[in-house]
Design an enzyme around this catalytic site. Sequence first.
Site, short mmCIF file in Angstrom:
data_model
loop_
_atom_site.label_atom_id
_atom_site.label_comp_id
_atom_site.label_asym_id
_atom_site.label_seq_id
_atom_site.Cartn_x
_atom_site.Cartn_y
_atom_site.Cartn_z
N GLY A 14 9.24 17.26 -7.77
CA GLY A 14 10.01 16.83 -8.55
C GLY A 14 9.85 18.02 -10.01
N GLY A 16 10.75 17.53 -13.06
CA GLY A 16 11.13 16.78 -14.41
C GLY A 16 9.87 17.21 -15.27
N PHE A 17 9.45 16.19 -16.18
CA PHE A 17 8.37 16.40 -17.09
C PHE A 17 7.01 16.37 -16.30
CE2 PHE A 17 11.64 14.53 -20.18
CZ PHE A 17 11.70 15.62 -20.96
N GLU A 178 22.16 4.04 -27.67
CA GLU A 178 22.45 5.45 -28.04
C GLU A 178 23.99 5.81 -27.85
OE1 GLU A 178 18.15 7.29 -27.82
OE2 GLU A 178 19.35 7.40 -26.18
N ASP A 316 7.70 8.38 -13.96
CA ASP A 316 8.33 7.08 -13.82
C ASP A 316 7.88 6.42 -12.76
OD1 ASP A 316 9.19 8.04 -16.18
OD2 ASP A 316 11.24 8.19 -15.64
N ALA A 327 9.36 9.89 -21.24
CA ALA A 327 8.97 11.12 -21.15
C ALA A 327 7.55 11.77 -21.47
CB ALA A 327 10.06 12.10 -21.89
#
Length: 446
Positions: A14, A16-17, A178, A316, A327
């Site tokens: 991964g 991601g963050f 949002e 996550d 995040a």
Amino acid sequence: MQDHVTPRRVVILGGGFAGLFAARALRRSPVAVTVVDRRAHHLFQPLLYQCASGILSEGQIAQPLRDVLRRHHNVRCLLAEATDVDVQARLVHLRLPDGRAMELPYDDLIVGVGMRQSYFGHDEFAAHAPGMKTLNDALDIRRRIYQAFEMAETAAGARERQQWLTFALVGGGPTGVELAGQIREIAGHTLEREFRTIDSAEARVLLFEGSDEVLGAFGRPLAERAARTLRGLGVELHLGTRVTDIDAQGLMVRHKDGAVTRYEARTVLWTAGVEAPPVATALARATGATQDRAGRIAVEPDLTVPGHPEIRVTGDVMSLDKLPGLAEVAMQSGAYAGRAVRHAVEGRTKKPKPFKYVDLGSAAYISRGRAVLKTGPLHLSGVLGWLAWLFIHVAFLTGFRSRLGAVLSWSVAFATNARRERAFAMSDADAPAEPAPEQKAPSPSA
């Protein structure tokens, strides 16, 4: 004993963050790090909805992984999808873009594969109600939103026109809130006076949420403020509802009293629910780890999988102390996992302290000048919440160019209501089928 010639092999699943912060924590360690991701970019997922609504470009929220990690000389990036893990042989099974299989050995494995969209057992909804977890999802949603107004302009009658001007969002969490606010701004301001047949401001935005409040995780005071703001923008809130069916023309909804209502809407967006990707289930099966209802893997306080100190699960996809899928959780857990590997390589024998998440707060942007933010006892909304939201997102965007580009785009959007990133094209699915030869119109020379 670790071979002093061959560096310790660390595989991070991964980009991601969690994966990015784990790789950064290992930057100066004598290890060989391989970051595996099925996408070649690092995505700032909290701003996906701004790409979908035309404020930011994809280049401002997504950076090539190789570029982000170019100064990490002990890190290599691999474009592939992890499909399984052999914990006995310490091998990760991968599928390359061309379909070939590959095996990747590891000494330490850090899993940060994130979560994917969940339709709660109704995967058939995906064809008519896309989620928003990837860059492709955001671009698809952008096309659907702006194309809906184009289709309304050429609609054959009033009913069809209203169907195209009705947008339904399923899920009242941050993403749903949002997006709902953004669509109302697009309809009421961005597209004002651009069409000749329709009035874009007449668009309806329906937000369906199963609980009794939107942004429930923010606490009742902020949830109520968010609901008032949404209603003030013209968003129609349908709380305590369950979507039971979705098709190309609308959706069926069951209310708290058991009544079922059909809403006609040509654009339905799914912003509710996540589940772990298949590799998480494969890892749990291989290690005997337990998973929660969404497929998250239960970990020890040091983020290791029980019985497998060489495997750490972050972000996550980890299940620990009911931490939220934010995040900031991914950043902190990824950095913790990277440091734990670094300390082991350095020969530190002291048992690491358990992972402790420092809650820096949660924020949701509703519309220009309106946002809600919760950090500890501090609750902000309205303009103050919006300013705090701006500061947080500028601070955490990856790369100076992304920060500068986002600030410039926000300045234009907030000052003029203009959205510069509205480009889209008809998808292949929109194109009419080629007529059979005998149905073709005769050529002028016939």
